[in-house]
Design a protein around this motif. Structure first.
Motif, PDB file in Angstrom:
ATOM      1  N   CYS A   1      37.751  33.847  45.790  1.00 34.90           N
ATOM      2  CA  CYS A   1      38.408  35.164  45.726  1.00 34.90           C
ATOM      3  C   CYS A   1      39.320  35.185  44.517  1.00 34.90           C
ATOM      4  N   GLN A   2      38.834  35.827  43.451  1.00 29.88           N
ATOM      5  CA  GLN A   2      39.600  35.783  42.209  1.00 29.88           C
ATOM      6  C   GLN A   2      40.711  36.813  42.190  1.00 29.88           C
ATOM      7  N   LYS A   3      40.683  37.673  43.179  1.00 27.82           N
ATOM      8  CA  LYS A   3      41.775  38.643  43.306  1.00 27.82           C
ATOM      9  C   LYS A   3      43.039  37.924  43.785  1.00 27.82           C
ATOM     10  N   SER A   4      42.900  37.154  44.861  1.00 30.32           N
ATOM     11  CA  SER A   4      44.092  36.550  45.448  1.00 30.32           C
ATOM     12  C   SER A   4      44.444  35.225  44.795  1.00 30.32           C
ATOM     13  N   SER A   5      43.480  34.553  44.203  1.00 29.35           N
ATOM     14  CA  SER A   5      43.713  33.129  43.953  1.00 29.35           C
ATOM     15  C   SER A   5      43.586  32.640  42.524  1.00 29.35           C
ATOM     16  N   ASN A   6      43.254  33.523  41.566  1.00 27.64           N
ATOM     17  CA  ASN A   6      43.320  33.090  40.169  1.00 27.64           C
ATOM     18  C   ASN A   6      44.697  32.552  39.852  1.00 27.64           C
ATOM     19  N   TYR A   7      45.686  33.183  40.449  1.00 25.40           N
ATOM     20  CA  TYR A   7      47.091  32.822  40.228  1.00 25.40           C
ATOM     21  C   TYR A   7      47.335  31.351  40.534  1.00 25.40           C
ATOM     22  N   VAL A   8      46.871  30.923  41.704  1.00 26.37           N
ATOM     23  CA  VAL A   8      47.075  29.532  42.109  1.00 26.37           C
ATOM     24  C   VAL A   8      46.310  28.601  41.163  1.00 26.37           C
ATOM     25  N   ALA A   9      45.064  28.994  40.838  1.00 24.33           N
ATOM     26  CA  ALA A   9      44.243  28.143  39.978  1.00 24.33           C
ATOM     27  C   ALA A   9      44.879  27.994  38.591  1.00 24.33           C
ATOM     28  N   ARG A  10      45.370  29.102  38.052  1.00 23.65           N
ATOM     29  CA  ARG A  10      46.011  29.054  36.735  1.00 23.65           C
ATOM     30  C   ARG A  10      47.226  28.137  36.748  1.00 23.65           C
ATOM     31  N   LYS A  11      48.026  28.292  37.800  1.00 27.02           N
ATOM     32  CA  LYS A  11      49.244  27.485  37.871  1.00 27.02           C
ATOM     33  C   LYS A  11      48.920  26.004  38.050  1.00 27.02           C
ATOM     34  N   MET A  12      47.854  25.720  38.801  1.00 25.95           N
ATOM     35  CA  MET A  12      47.475  24.315  38.984  1.00 25.95           C
ATOM     36  C   MET A  12      46.934  23.731  37.686  1.00 25.95           C
ATOM     37  N   GLU A  13      46.298  24.575  36.902  1.00 27.85           N
ATOM     38  CA  GLU A  13      45.807  24.115  35.610  1.00 27.85           C
ATOM     39  C   GLU A  13      46.974  23.732  34.709  1.00 27.85           C
ATOM     40  N   LYS A  14      47.994  24.584  34.741  1.00 30.85           N
ATOM     41  CA  LYS A  14      49.159  24.361  33.897  1.00 30.85           C
ATOM     42  C   LYS A  14      49.933  23.123  34.356  1.00 30.85           C
ATOM     43  N   LYS A  15      50.111  23.021  35.676  1.00 30.21           N
ATOM     44  CA  LYS A  15      50.979  21.974  36.202  1.00 30.21           C
ATOM     45  C   LYS A  15      50.276  20.616  36.298  1.00 30.21           C
TER      46      LYS A  15
ATOM     47  N   LYS B   1      18.638  52.946  48.420  1.00 29.17           N
ATOM     48  CA  LYS B   1      19.795  53.526  49.122  1.00 29.17           C
ATOM     49  C   LYS B   1      21.076  53.261  48.321  1.00 29.17           C
ATOM     50  N   THR B   2      22.069  54.128  48.558  1.00 30.47           N
ATOM     51  CA  THR B   2      23.305  54.009  47.767  1.00 30.47           C
ATOM     52  C   THR B   2      24.452  53.429  48.584  1.00 30.47           C
ATOM     53  N   VAL B   3      25.340  52.738  47.889  1.00 32.88           N
ATOM     54  CA  VAL B   3      26.481  52.076  48.531  1.00 32.88           C
ATOM     55  C   VAL B   3      27.779  52.479  47.848  1.00 32.88           C
ATOM     56  N   ALA B   4      28.802  52.690  48.649  1.00 31.24           N
ATOM     57  CA  ALA B   4      30.152  52.854  48.109  1.00 31.24           C
ATOM     58  C   ALA B   4      30.991  51.672  48.579  1.00 31.24           C
ATOM     59  N   LEU B   5      31.747  51.075  47.656  1.00 28.79           N
ATOM     60  CA  LEU B   5      32.631  49.963  48.009  1.00 28.79           C
ATOM     61  C   LEU B   5      34.075  50.452  47.931  1.00 28.79           C
ATOM     62  N   TYR B   6      34.815  50.219  49.009  1.00 31.93           N
ATOM     63  CA  TYR B   6      36.253  50.492  48.915  1.00 31.93           C
ATOM     64  C   TYR B   6      36.965  49.357  49.625  1.00 31.93           C
ATOM     65  N   VAL B   7      37.418  48.404  48.855  1.00 35.76           N
ATOM     66  CA  VAL B   7      37.798  47.110  49.410  1.00 35.76           C
ATOM     67  C   VAL B   7      39.129  46.621  48.849  1.00 35.76           C
ATOM     68  N   GLY B   8      39.545  45.448  49.325  1.00 30.20           N
ATOM     69  CA  GLY B   8      40.838  44.909  48.932  1.00 30.20           C
ATOM     70  C   GLY B   8      40.934  44.542  47.472  1.00 30.20           C
ATOM     71  N   GLY B   9      39.879  44.058  46.871  1.00 32.82           N
ATOM     72  CA  GLY B   9      39.984  43.653  45.465  1.00 32.82           C
ATOM     73  C   GLY B   9      38.714  42.985  45.003  1.00 32.82           C
ATOM     74  N   ASN B  10      38.666  41.677  45.155  1.00 33.21           N
ATOM     75  CA  ASN B  10      37.562  40.854  44.677  1.00 33.21           C
ATOM     76  C   ASN B  10      36.182  41.440  44.939  1.00 33.21           C
ATOM     77  N   LYS B  11      35.997  41.961  46.178  1.00 38.02           N
ATOM     78  CA  LYS B  11      34.659  42.397  46.557  1.00 38.02           C
ATOM     79  C   LYS B  11      34.182  43.618  45.769  1.00 38.02           C
ATOM     80  N   ALA B  12      35.146  44.338  45.174  1.00 36.77           N
ATOM     81  CA  ALA B  12      34.787  45.537  44.423  1.00 36.77           C
ATOM     82  C   ALA B  12      33.875  45.219  43.247  1.00 36.77           C
ATOM     83  N   TRP B  13      33.934  43.996  42.748  1.00 42.57           N
ATOM     84  CA  TRP B  13      32.964  43.621  41.714  1.00 42.57           C
ATOM     85  C   TRP B  13      32.002  42.521  42.166  1.00 42.57           C
ATOM     86  N   SER B  14      32.474  41.651  43.064  1.00 45.10           N
ATOM     87  CA  SER B  14      31.651  40.482  43.382  1.00 45.10           C
ATOM     88  C   SER B  14      30.441  40.828  44.245  1.00 45.10           C
ATOM     89  N   LEU B  15      30.461  41.988  44.886  1.00 45.41           N
ATOM     90  CA  LEU B  15      29.350  42.349  45.761  1.00 45.41           C
ATOM     91  C   LEU B  15      28.281  43.182  45.072  1.00 45.41           C
TER      92      LEU B  15
END
Lengths: 470, 466
Positions: free
Chosen positions: B245-259, B320-334
């Motif tokens: 989930c790159q919406k919630s967790s890029n932050y943690v990954a970036r910080k772990m990379e730095k630290k 068939k057509t789909v509409a996505l209305y989601v928290g974040g990550n899924k808006a592109w990952s799906l």
């Protein structure tokens, strides 16, 4: 495992005041509830309501954030009132406070007056504030305060209407309908405060999408001052009735919730006395049918131990009803700290010769400990009881709020004679499913014999586990 | 340019159509007061990131409502403890608001520790504990000294920000500051990884984990699905973080990379192409020839049969057509996963998107796709009415708006019941989408009885599909 637990709440069996306010407001016609607080308050409460009722639920938020917390919520509240008025055009906006705006000390009534002053030229909806700090009491009191705020602001003396006001308390739409049907059978004209039966069990059409199009109207609430009397089905939601009695002389009757045989008799008697009405034959017949159902079921549910949790009047109602069936209420728990609840259960216990462990202000952890101590063959309460029931290997009969893991929460009815029949069938069939084999014979093993074996009629022990003051 | 739907003046630029003028909506702004926002709060954001840690107590320091409405709502599965499912609160009362809630918090932490001996106790600050100024950090420190159990402050006052993404970061900070790096692993391998931003909703992690293990990587921790606090404590020794989930967790990954110097790659296990790409990228990262070969075999075996198993579904879903209305990550990952089912994503939107999120949406969707930011419930209903997709993907709050309009719906949030990740997950995904889109119940809707009795041929018609 037993440890002293004085401070921690583990698995709450109550919610906060604004939730109670919403439960009351969803039965008011063309009304937009507005929670003055952070976004999470309205969103998470909507989440609970939506997954229970399986309906879209509209609750607006003033969306407070850090800056507005520092400078006060006036700007956000004014803006919210403007936006709702312009885009939703409701008949009424009811503004309920949250712990956040109570703590920073926003004067909601003052801000509303300011909004009205600034918009003298426009036609505005009725706007009513209600103070519902989340750190005081529970959703039960939030419900009560909201109904009281409605009549305080709206009830107006004009000509006698010959009606009876009914304050329902937080009922399922189906139970609200049971009450309405019973009143209709009794030929009683009534004002229901508030009528959730249509809004929260709406047909599938686009029209039911936006504002609550059904329910109690503002006119009806105004007219409550002119009624013959007010009956609060829940004893914990009678503040509005007391107010109407004091101010307009509308006679007030408080409870009991018409749950079970005797309680329903009491409601019917109260209605008929207040309205000077005859009891029709059809009601006698329904009463006879409930009795018939109870007799048909008695051998299956007799002396089964039952643990009950939920809102206080609900729990005391089920306690009486199950005792009427010959069951043994062993643990009764409500999240609300209520003396009236304890008194109710005391009275029932004395009358019925039962001796339950009573928790007023308890959580589900406390309830589970009590079940371990007192035993139970069945648990009655909302979906949050599932893990306790699983651990104790007993069935859970889902009633109350919230129920998110089964369908049909809006259609559960227990009130009145007809709802009572549904309840007797449901509880007995649940026992049959769990304790009897496919041919209907009881599965006898040592465990079950042991539970049925004990019987206590030593009067009511002062063994309350009511949460201590801290 | 024509606005997408009728709405408030200030909201018009929060919606756009890719390929027509602006292609990224205005975003990351406070919601309009008085609307029915679909957003939650910062507390909610922090809680959903941390709640899947199964051996821990999640204690909400505030009035009862914050805990009562949010316990056990994550849908995260556990293979071991279920402590994380308990709803714990200090249940602040009026006198605590006046005199402060620190003592009560301290006592509560001790009680919970004594009863459960948890792996850790996370203490969440709420709006009101923030306003009254309780020093939860100090209380946690004191309780930790006494119990020797990790007691972790999460500074998540709900009102802090309009965007719950801030809450995700705060949850991440709690892990970075108090958990990660506090324990050394007993042994390490050259192929140690963390799975970051995988919360095991409906058991997704269990669709991914066996594939990775078979490849030969060693999973130190999942952050935070089906995890123990102790495992996350060792996460700093990983050679690679993979971020789901790159919406919630890029932050943690970036910080772990730095630290800690741990590189990270973004992965996605929804859909076949993305699953195979992700597996290959991980293998390529380690560059181990045996692992690369094993991975190809895993992919070959994984893909085998998927086409057969999904053929029937795809036949019905094609076009068939789909509409996505989601928290974040899924808006592109799906998006790609739906295309693999033969469906077209005609709308994508998020509730808490930041510019970076909309850039990624824009990258993956076709021209003509509607992109929306923070649509409130009225706007969402209008969008659905106007464009009538064959399916809406969203969460519980949006579900009945969609169904009342007779638009099929799939929950892709906490209430989801089947795992969709990996190869097997794709089959479940196809099955569940088909169960909504192809259900005949939607053909019965929108006809009043009087209309039906006049034109009985309407029954069973496919007016809704058009």
């Amino acid at each position: 495992m037993h440890h002293d637990k004085k401070f921690a709440v583990v698995n709450p069996s109550k919610m906060c005041q604004p939730m109670g306010a919403l439960q009351a407001l969803l039965g008011v016609k063309n009304t937009m509830p507005l929670i003055h607080g952070s976004q999470g308050c309205s969103t998470y409460m909507r989440f609970q309501l939506i997954r229970h009722f399986r309906e879209p639920i509209e609750v607006a938020s003033t969306s407070m954030n850090e800056k507005t917390v520092i400078y006060g919520g006036e700007f956000n509240l004014m803006k919210a009132l403007k936006n709702i008025t312009e885009k939703q055009s409701p008949d009424m906006i009811m503004v309920t406070s949250s712990c956040l705006t109570e703590t920073i000390g926003d004067d909601m009534a003052g801000i509303i007056e300011k909004f009205k002053d600034a918009n003298r030229d426009k036609e505005l909806p009725v706007i009513i504030p209600v103070s519902t700090p989340s750190y005081v009491e529970s959703h039960v009191e939030g419900y009560d305060r909201t109904i009281k705020a409605l009549v305080e602001h709206l009830a107006t003396l004009s000509v006698p209407n010959g009606k009876i006001n009914i304050i329902t308390g937080n009922l399922s739409p189906a139970d609200c309908k049971q009450v309405k049907d019973l009143l209709c059978q009794l030929n009683c004209d009534s004002i229901i405060l508030t009528d959730t039966s249509e809004n929260l069990d709406a047909p599938l059409t686009e029209e039911t999408l936006s504002l609550y199009s059904e329910g109690t109207s503002i006119d009806e609430i105004e007219d409550t001052a002119n009624s013959l009397g007010t009956i609060s089905l829940s004893k914990h939601t009678d503040s509005a009735a007391v107010f109407l009695e004091k101010k307009f002389g509308v006679k007030s009757i408080s409870g009991p919730l018409p749950l079970g045989f005797e309680n329903t008799d009491q409601l019917v008697t109260s209605v008929c006395e207040l309205g000077d009405l005859e009891i029709p034959q059809s009601v006698e017949k329904d009463r006879g049918r409930l009795l018939d159902a109870m007799v048909d079921a008695h051998s299956y549910n007799f002396h089964r131990k039952v643990a009950i949790f939920g809102d206080p009047d609900f729990v005391s109602g089920i306690t009486r009803f199950t005792a009427e069936l010959g069951m043994i209420p062993s643990v009764v728990c409500t999240g609300t700290e209520s003396k009236r609840f304890i008194e109710d259960v005391k009275l029932i216990s004395k009358e019925k010769g039962i001796n339950p462990l009573v928790l007023a202000g308890g959580d589900l952890f406390d309830m589970h400990q009590a079940i371990k101590k007192a035993g139970a063959d069945i648990l009655i309460g909302n979906a949050y009881g599932a893990s306790t029931a699983k651990e104790e290997n007993i069935p859970l009969l889902r009633v109350g709020f919230p129920i998110f893991d089964r369908l049909g929460a809006q259609r559960i009815s227990m009130l009145g004679y007809n709802g009572g029949i549904e309840f007797v069938d449901k509880i007995t069939n649940t026992l049959l499913d769990f304790y009897y084999d496919e041919a209907g014979y009881e599965i006898v093993d040592e465990e079950i014999e042991e539970i049925v074996g004990e019987e206590g009629d030593e009067g009511f022990e002062e063994d309350f586990m009511a949460k201590e003051e801290i | 340019m024509e606005p997408v739907i009728e709405t408030f003046e200030s909201r018009k630029k929060h919606m756009c159509v890719k390929g027509e003028g602006i292609s990224i909506p205005v975003c990351d702004k406070a919601s309009l007061p008085g609307t029915v926002t679909q957003r939650t709060c910062v507390f909610g954001g922090a809680r959903i990131v941390l709640m899947p840690i199964t051996d821990s107590i999640h204690l909400v320091h505030g009035p009862i409502g914050c805990a009562a409405c949010t316990w056990d709502i994550r849908g995260s599965k556990s293979s071991r403890e279920d402590l994380y499912k308990k709803g714990c609160s200090t249940d602040l009362q009026e006198k605590d608001i006046v005199f402060g809630g620190e003592k009560k918090l301290f006592e509560t932490v001790l009680e919970l520790y004594n009863i459960y001996k948890p792996g850790a106790i996370f203490v969440y600050a709420t709006c009101v504990s923030g306003v009254i100024g309780d020093d939860i950090k100090a209380v946690c420190k004191k309780a930790e000294d006494l119990t020797r159990c990790k007691v972790i402050p999460v500074q998540s006052e709900g009102f802090q920000n309009h965007n719950k993404t801030k809450g995700h970061w705060i949850g991440g900070d709690a892990l970075l500051d108090y958990v990660i790096g506090t324990k050394e692993p007993e042994e390490t391998t050259p192929f140690d990884i963390n799975i970051v931003g995988e919360f095991n909703v409906a058991g997704d992690l269990w669709g991914i984990k066996p594939l990775l293990e078979e490849m030969g990587v060693n999973i130190i921790s999942a952050i935070s699905g089906d995890s123990h606090a102790d495992e996350i404590a060792q996460a700093h020794r990983a050679k690679l973080n993979i971020v789901q989930c790159q919406k919630s967790s890029n932050y943690v990954a970036r910080k772990m990379e730095k630290k800690y110097g741990i590189p990270f790659i973004k992965v996605n296990f929804f859909g076949l192409e993305q699953t195979t790409n992700s597996l290959r990228e991980i293998a390529d990262f380690f560059g181990d020839q045996e692992m690369i070969q094993r991975t190809e075999k895993i992919i070959e075996r994984g893909l085998k049969g998927v086409e057969d198993e999904t053929r029937e579904y795809r036949k019905r879903l094609e076009g068939k057509t789909v509409a996505l209305y989601v928290g974040g990550n899924k808006a592109w990952s799906l998006v790609r996963a739906f295309e693999e089912l033969g469906m077209n994503v005609m709308m994508s939107g998020t509730k808490n998107g930041i510019k970076e999120d909309y850039e990624r949406i824009k990258e993956v969707v076709q021209d003509g796709t509607i992109i929306v930011d923070d649509a409130n419930s009225t706007e969402l209903a209008r969008l659905l009415k106007k464009y009538r997709p064959n399916l809406l993907i969203s969460g519980a709050k949006e579900k009945y708006i969609s169904l009342k309009l007779s638009i099929p719906f799939c929950d892709f949030n906490h209430d989801r019941i089947s795992a969709f990740a990996g190869f097997k997950g794709f089959v479940s995904f196809a099955k569940e989408v088909d169960a909504s889109v192809s259900s005949p119940v939607f053909n019965l809707a929108s006809k009043t009885l009087s209309k039906v009795s006049k034109t009985p041929s309407n029954l069973g018609g496919d007016e809704n599909a058009s």
